[in-house]
Design an enzyme around this catalytic site. Structure first.
Site, mmCIF file in Angstrom:
data_model
loop_
_atom_site.group_PDB
_atom_site.id
_atom_site.type_symbol
_atom_site.label_atom_id
_atom_site.label_comp_id
_atom_site.label_asym_id
_atom_site.label_seq_id
_atom_site.Cartn_x
_atom_site.Cartn_y
_atom_site.Cartn_z
ATOM 1 N N GLN A 193 0.838 -1.196 0.000
ATOM 2 C CA GLN A 193 0.000 0.000 0.000
ATOM 3 C C GLN A 193 0.875 1.248 0.000
ATOM 4 O O GLN A 193 0.368 2.356 -0.091
ATOM 5 C CB GLN A 193 -0.898 0.029 1.239
ATOM 6 C CG GLN A 193 -1.976 -1.042 1.244
ATOM 7 C CD GLN A 193 -2.729 -1.107 2.566
ATOM 8 O OE1 GLN A 193 -2.761 -2.149 3.204
ATOM 9 N NE2 GLN A 193 -3.342 -0.012 2.994
ATOM 10 N N PHE A 224 -6.069 -4.099 3.253
ATOM 11 C CA PHE A 224 -6.821 -3.901 4.501
ATOM 12 C C PHE A 224 -5.958 -3.334 5.617
ATOM 13 O O PHE A 224 -6.261 -3.509 6.799
ATOM 14 C CB PHE A 224 -7.497 -5.211 4.939
ATOM 15 C CG PHE A 224 -8.372 -5.802 3.875
ATOM 16 C CD1 PHE A 224 -9.539 -5.155 3.480
ATOM 17 C CD2 PHE A 224 -8.025 -6.979 3.226
ATOM 18 C CE1 PHE A 224 -10.340 -5.683 2.474
ATOM 19 C CE2 PHE A 224 -8.822 -7.512 2.213
ATOM 20 C CZ PHE A 224 -9.985 -6.854 1.839
ATOM 21 N N GLU A 228 0.091 -1.690 4.585
ATOM 22 C CA GLU A 228 0.391 -0.260 4.681
ATOM 23 C C GLU A 228 1.864 -0.093 4.989
ATOM 24 O O GLU A 228 2.524 0.817 4.536
ATOM 25 C CB GLU A 228 -0.468 0.404 5.766
ATOM 26 C CG GLU A 228 -0.106 1.882 5.975
ATOM 27 C CD GLU A 228 -1.094 2.661 6.832
ATOM 28 O OE1 GLU A 228 -2.215 2.196 7.044
ATOM 29 O OE2 GLU A 228 -0.719 3.764 7.282
ATOM 30 N N ARG A 306 -5.364 7.110 17.013
ATOM 31 C CA ARG A 306 -6.710 7.063 16.437
ATOM 32 C C ARG A 306 -7.706 6.426 17.420
ATOM 33 O O ARG A 306 -8.885 6.771 17.437
ATOM 34 C CB ARG A 306 -6.712 6.347 15.083
ATOM 35 C CG ARG A 306 -7.867 6.768 14.209
ATOM 36 C CD ARG A 306 -7.789 6.168 12.825
ATOM 37 N NE ARG A 306 -7.333 7.096 11.806
ATOM 38 C CZ ARG A 306 -8.080 8.043 11.240
ATOM 39 N NH1 ARG A 306 -9.336 8.222 11.598
ATOM 40 N NH2 ARG A 306 -7.590 8.826 10.314
ATOM 41 N N ARG A 338 -8.003 -1.755 8.723
ATOM 42 C CA ARG A 338 -9.254 -1.026 8.486
ATOM 43 C C ARG A 338 -9.871 -0.446 9.766
ATOM 44 O O ARG A 338 -10.407 -1.194 10.589
ATOM 45 C CB ARG A 338 -10.233 -1.969 7.794
ATOM 46 C CG ARG A 338 -11.248 -1.288 6.906
ATOM 47 C CD ARG A 338 -11.987 -2.312 6.106
ATOM 48 N NE ARG A 338 -12.761 -1.715 5.023
ATOM 49 C CZ ARG A 338 -13.344 -2.430 4.067
ATOM 50 N NH1 ARG A 338 -13.262 -3.731 4.061
ATOM 51 N NH2 ARG A 338 -14.027 -1.832 3.121
ATOM 52 N N PHE A 340 -8.009 1.287 11.943
ATOM 53 C CA PHE A 340 -6.748 1.791 12.494
ATOM 54 C C PHE A 340 -6.859 2.215 13.961
ATOM 55 O O PHE A 340 -6.512 3.323 14.330
ATOM 56 C CB PHE A 340 -6.320 2.988 11.623
ATOM 57 C CG PHE A 340 -4.852 3.295 11.584
ATOM 58 C CD1 PHE A 340 -3.965 2.496 10.888
ATOM 59 C CD2 PHE A 340 -4.342 4.428 12.233
ATOM 60 C CE1 PHE A 340 -2.602 2.806 10.819
ATOM 61 C CE2 PHE A 340 -2.987 4.744 12.173
ATOM 62 C CZ PHE A 340 -2.119 3.932 11.457
ATOM 63 N N THR A 436 -3.831 11.169 10.573
ATOM 64 C CA THR A 436 -3.650 11.984 11.782
ATOM 65 C C THR A 436 -2.241 12.565 11.833
ATOM 66 O O THR A 436 -2.024 13.568 12.496
ATOM 67 C CB THR A 436 -3.949 11.158 13.048
ATOM 68 O OG1 THR A 436 -3.054 10.049 13.081
ATOM 69 C CG2 THR A 436 -5.386 10.655 13.032
ATOM 70 N N ALA A 505 -5.902 5.215 5.386
ATOM 71 C CA ALA A 505 -6.703 6.211 6.099
ATOM 72 C C ALA A 505 -7.970 6.582 5.317
ATOM 73 O O ALA A 505 -8.551 7.641 5.533
ATOM 74 C CB ALA A 505 -5.870 7.457 6.423
ATOM 75 N N GLU A 709 -12.923 2.779 5.246
ATOM 76 C CA GLU A 709 -12.894 2.169 6.567
ATOM 77 C C GLU A 709 -14.184 2.279 7.376
ATOM 78 O O GLU A 709 -14.552 1.331 8.078
ATOM 79 C CB GLU A 709 -11.750 2.772 7.392
ATOM 80 C CG GLU A 709 -10.377 2.479 6.835
ATOM 81 C CD GLU A 709 -9.313 3.331 7.507
ATOM 82 O OE1 GLU A 709 -9.227 4.519 7.168
ATOM 83 O OE2 GLU A 709 -8.603 2.807 8.369
HETATM 84 N N1 MTE Z 1 -11.358 -2.781 0.004
HETATM 85 C C1 MTE Z 1 -10.785 -3.809 -0.649
HETATM 86 N N2 MTE Z 1 -11.494 -4.460 -1.569
HETATM 87 N N3 MTE Z 1 -9.505 -4.195 -0.376
HETATM 88 C C2 MTE Z 1 -8.758 -3.562 0.586
HETATM 89 O O1 MTE Z 1 -7.604 -3.935 0.801
HETATM 90 N N4 MTE Z 1 -8.671 -1.785 2.289
HETATM 91 C C3 MTE Z 1 -9.452 -0.957 3.189
HETATM 92 C C4 MTE Z 1 -10.504 -0.183 2.410
HETATM 93 N N5 MTE Z 1 -11.250 -1.063 1.568
HETATM 94 C C5 MTE Z 1 -9.340 -2.478 1.301
HETATM 95 C C6 MTE Z 1 -10.659 -2.103 0.945
HETATM 96 C C7 MTE Z 1 -8.638 -0.007 3.922
HETATM 97 S S1 MTE Z 1 -7.876 -0.504 5.331
HETATM 98 C C8 MTE Z 1 -8.496 1.282 3.519
HETATM 99 S S2 MTE Z 1 -7.599 2.388 4.399
HETATM 100 C C9 MTE Z 1 -9.103 1.763 2.286
HETATM 101 O O2 MTE Z 1 -9.827 0.764 1.595
HETATM 102 C C10 MTE Z 1 -8.005 2.281 1.386
HETATM 103 O O3 MTE Z 1 -8.471 2.758 0.196
HETATM 104 P P1 MTE Z 1 -9.115 4.220 0.059
HETATM 105 O O4 MTE Z 1 -8.248 5.161 0.793
HETATM 106 O O5 MTE Z 1 -9.113 4.407 -1.397
HETATM 107 O O6 MTE Z 1 -10.475 4.120 0.658
HETATM 108 N N1 LUZ Z 2 -2.501 5.318 8.570
HETATM 109 C C1 LUZ Z 2 -1.778 6.343 9.033
HETATM 110 C C2 LUZ Z 2 -3.817 5.251 8.758
HETATM 111 O O1 LUZ Z 2 -0.568 6.356 8.852
HETATM 112 N N2 LUZ Z 2 -2.401 7.344 9.665
HETATM 113 C C3 LUZ Z 2 -3.725 7.358 9.889
HETATM 114 O O2 LUZ Z 2 -4.248 8.289 10.458
HETATM 115 C C4 LUZ Z 2 -4.469 6.269 9.431
HETATM 116 N N3 LUZ Z 2 -5.779 6.198 9.640
HETATM 117 C C5 LUZ Z 2 -6.462 5.153 9.213
HETATM 118 C C6 LUZ Z 2 -5.794 4.150 8.546
HETATM 119 N N4 LUZ Z 2 -4.490 4.197 8.326
HETATM 120 MO MO1 MOS Z 3 -6.224 1.219 5.944
HETATM 121 S S1 MOS Z 3 -5.990 0.487 7.843
HETATM 122 O O1 MOS Z 3 -5.746 2.796 6.361
HETATM 123 O O2 MOS Z 3 -4.861 0.616 5.210
#
Ligand code: MTE
Ligand code: LUZ
Ligand code: MOS
Length: 774
Positions: A193, A224, A228, A306, A338, A340, A436, A505, A709
């Site tokens: 990610q 998910f 990251e 968070r 997801r 966090f 954050t 995030a 999330e």
């Molecule tokens: N949806 C799918 N299909 N696969 C993923 O890995 N990750 C989740 C969410 N939805 C995820 C997902 C998480 S943890 C985050 S932070 C966001 O997607 C990241 O993408 P976005 O910032 O575009 O929403």
């Molecule tokens: N990652 C991060 C995150 O580095 N900072 C955030 O605030 C955060 N929030 C949600 C998911 N990932």
């Molecule tokens: Mo989502 S926990 O911010 O990858």
């Protein structure tokens, strides 16, 4: 505008590409990792000779072979890529075998022996806290005066709340392929990610400047949060092998290794105290969060933060004191997942409210509703609720789903049925959008227009299934006023986009979509100037674009998108634009623990109905109905997929997914036979999602809101629906706030009293039953 997930066809045909679907380059080697066989110990010796002589083995590397810095800690430098003199969790990477085939590499692993002096293993965050094993510094968010407020409360209850971790279970396990190009340069294909984090870490490990490493990401088979930051080590290991051997090297974690070696959602344990007036107004709330961080800092401090930000969920509470500590244990370093840390924070306040409602003999929903945050009220970190939609989503759900009648039906059902009981519970959510860590709220886009009018778009965002590409296409098409079919979203590559933030995030579309709009505006600005010259007019601002056509003062001209583009080329007008976006007006002062960390909040309310079987302890989640605030959606299908997927993942976390660690720090739920993820049967057949209408978000791209999330947190409602059903069966039973509420725990809590009575009558013939949470 096309509304399909752009990868849908590729996925269903099985032709979408992941790291190891790309045909391997000639001579590619395979790496496998030797992880510590104990959870904590001092390394006396590592015997590699036998493995070195095994068939196909090309090399075995340990920490000593790292040419640069043996360090991958993303926030604090406390995490060596390969362990040196101590190992701190079961599976801690100690050595890497590089061989001609994956089978050879894995066979060689079985020949490695480690001589390790065992040290004390701690798996419980409270024990770690007591022993002073704390990462970073504990934090406290405070507002008002809780001590004074408690003194004035009619009701004060205290308790404990525990919530488990969660395995990410991305379909594509961690993997990377590193390819030496020329000289000391490398190209790394990683399932990450955060391509920039991988680039930086690979360069650091190899002692190279960052520009020598190029990282490319096509898409992930799910992240998910698990990628990251925790994709980095595997990419670094592949890069190390490629750099040392001069041959392309691929590292793919097998599922069981991925389960055992990688960090997960943080389990938390918490103490709470909540005070209310007789009429159900929450006056004061105190909480202490003990985060089970695992052995290394990883992202734990940001996750902890968070948790604090979401300690009061959707509620306004005038007096709050929230303490949180990252407690170091001998588990794999826990990481982003997801939500966090937010979901863990919300679970505690929801526990406290449920507890208070039961003591007061009133409806939990009554307290929830009464205390929803309203416009202008402050969160404990100083930010005020703006365009607050907690009440709106609550009321639309309550009315739209006819909750009063629904509850009546459930009460009637419970009055009639003795073998099964139903429960209904509300779950409001409020989730702050923005990293954050304020500096991460930046993104770039690079847009090329080719002379045939087709468009190439690169951003720093990573497609992980969440539909980023689909949304970026939608945004670019809207911003350029052209058909989405003309737009192609490129791989995420560190040579096209520099210094990108992780895709996390939930902010990826917001950030990269906003940068995309800026790049499109830049191009259209140039086209307007060109067209003004061509049309022989001065007022370029009166030239507008719509549906691939050009209008001047509202009148259709003969200019089309294709004609403009081709004329721009002939007139030597640049057909590429790079744009940069930084979220305005976000900040946080960690000294004073106050600020405006979030660009905005996402609100929603879900109602969940469950039925439990009192004899078996099994249950079904029958129905989830929710009202969600998306702002103005960019792609309704993708958003619905995110809402349903998030909900499913939240239900899994609250019900079936139980991580078990043995006292020696080994993962007992080490396979999918022992770690149960929800399947179709475990999820509600009836899910109804209503998107809030007329809900603009002036700070999101085209008025949209992040969606990734927040929906996960609707799943928390399932826990409280199960609790309501349990209460209907056993009004006086001692019920713990201990998630997940597995069927086993339902059973134990239901029959605890009866089983104990039996046991007391015939001691020695049965073992004492233990209720969940004891
Ligand atoms: N949806 C799918 N299909 N696969 C993923 O890995 N990750 C989740 C969410 N939805 C995820 C997902 C998480 S943890 C985050 S932070 C966001 O997607 C990241 O993408 P976005 O910032 O575009 O929403
Ligand atoms: N990652 C991060 C995150 O580095 N900072 C955030 O605030 C955060 N929030 C949600 C998911 N990932
Ligand atoms: Mo989502 S926990 O911010 O990858």
């Amino acid at each position: 505008m096309t509304n399909k997930h752009i990868d849908a066809e590729l996925h269903t045909r099985g032709t979408s590409l992941y790291v190891d679907d790309v045909p391997p380059p000639a001579g590619m080697l395979h790496a496998a990792i030797y992880g510590s066989p104990v959870a904590h110990g001092r390394v006396k010796a590592l015997h590699l000779d036998k493995a070195r002589k095994a068939p196909g083995v090309v090399a075995i590397y340990t920490a000593e072979d790292v040419p640069g810095e043996n360090q991958i800690g993303p926030v604090l430098p406390d995490e060596p890529l390969l362990a040196t003199d101590v190992v701190e969790y079961h599976g801690h990477p100690m050595a890497m075998v590089v061989a001609e085939s994956d089978e050879d590499a894995r066979h060689a692993l079985t020949l490695i022996e480690a001589d390790i002096e065992a040290l004390e293993v701690i798996t419980c965050p409270r024990v770690a806290h007591e022993a002073g094993h704390i990462l970073g510094t504990p934090r406290t968010f405070a507002m008002g005066d809780t001590a004074a407020a408690f003194a004035d409360c009619d009701i004060v209850v205290e308790g404990r709340s525990d919530v488990g971790g969660q395995e990410h279970l991305y379909l594509e396990t961690q993997r990377a392929r590193a390819v030496p190009t020329e000289g000391d340069r490398l190209r790394v294909y990683s399932s990450t990610q955060s391509p920039y984090a991988v680039q930086k870490a690979c360069a650091r490990i190899l002692g190279l400047p960052t520009h020598r490493v190029e990282v490319d990401v096509i898409r992930l088979g799910g992240g998910f949060g698990g990628k990251e930051d925790q994709a980095t080590s595997w990419a670094c290991l592949a890069a190390l092998a490629a750099h040392k051997t001069g041959r392309p090297t691929q590292l793919v974690l097998h599922r069981l290794d991925d389960l055992r070696m990688t960090g997960k959602r943080h389990p938390y344990s918490a103490d709470y105290k909540i005070g209310l007036s007789k009429d159900g107004n929450i006056q004061a709330f105190e909480v202490k969060h003990f985060q089970n961080s695992g052995a290394k800092t990883d992202l734990s401090l940001a996750v902890l933060e968070r948790t604090l930000f979401h300690s009061t969920n959707s509620y306004f509470i005038p007096n709050v004191r929230a303490y949180a500590a990252s407690c170091r244990t001998n588990l794999p370093p826990n990481t982003a997942f997801r939500g966090f840390g937010g979901p863990q924070g919300m679970f505690v306040i929801e526990s406290a409210i449920a507890h208070a409602a039961e003591v007061m003999g009133i409806d939990r929903a009554e307290i929830q509703k009464k205390n929803l945050i309203q416009e202008g009220e402050s969160f404990p970190y100083g930010q005020q609720a703006e365009r607050a939609r907690a009440v709106r989503t609550w009321e639309e759900a309550e009315e739209g789903f006819e909750v009063a009648a629904w509850q009546k039906d459930i009460d009637a059902y419970n009055a009639k049925n003795t073998a099964t009981k139903k429960g209904l519970a509300a779950m409001p959510i409020c989730f702050g959008i923005s990293f954050t860590a304020t500096f991460l709220n930046q993104a770039s886009a690079l847009m090329h227009v080719y002379t045939d009018g087709s468009v190439s778009l690169s951003t720093g965002g990573v497609e992980m299934g969440q539909g980023l590409s689909s949304k970026l296409v939608g945004i670019a098409a809207r911003a350029l006023h052209i058909s989405p079919h003309r737009i192609k979203v490129e791989t995420t590559n560190t040579t096209r986009i520099a210094n990108m933030s992780p895709s996390a995030a939930s902010a990826t579309t917001d950030l990269n979509g906003s940068a995309t709009i800026l790049a499109a505006d830049e191009l259209l600005g140039r086209f307007r100037e060109l067209l003004a010259r061509e049309l022989g007019v001065q007022d370029a601002e009166n030239i507008t674009f719509e549906d691939e056509r050009v209008y001047y003062r509202g009148e259709l001209t003969e200019w089309t998108w294709e004609k403009v583009v081709s004329q721009a080329y002939l007139s030597r007008v640049a057909l590429s634009a790079h744009a940069f976006f930084a979220t305005p007006n976000v900040w946080f002062d960690k000294q004073r623990e106050t600020g405006r960390p979030f660009a905005y909040h996402v609100f929603g309310t879900a109602w969940t109905e469950v039925t439990i079987d009192l004899l078996r302890g099994t249950y079904t989640v029958d129905r989830v109905r929710l009202v969600h605030d998306l702002g103005r959606t960019i792609n309704a299908n993708v958003d619905l997929g995110q809402i349903e997927g998030g909900l499913a993942q939240g239900i899994g976390w609250m019900t079936l997914e139980e991580l078990a660690f043995a006292e020696d720090g080994r993962l007992s739920s080490f396979a999918l036979s022992t770690y149960k993820v929800p399947d179709g049967d475990a999820l509600p057949e009836d899910i109804e999602v209503r998107m809030l209408e007329d809900a603009d978000n002036p700070v999101g791209p085209f008025g949209s809101k992040a969606v990734g999330e927040p929906p996960l947190m609707y799943g928390i409602g399932t826990f409280f629906a199960l609790r309501a059903a349990l209460r209907a069966a056993a009004p006086d039973a001692e019920l713990a706030f201990n998630a997940p509420m597995t069927p086993e725990k339902v059973m134990l809590q239901l029959h605890h009293q009866r089983l104990r009575t039996l046991w007391e009558k015939a001691p020695g013939e049965a073992t004492a039953p233990v209720a969940a949470g004891e």
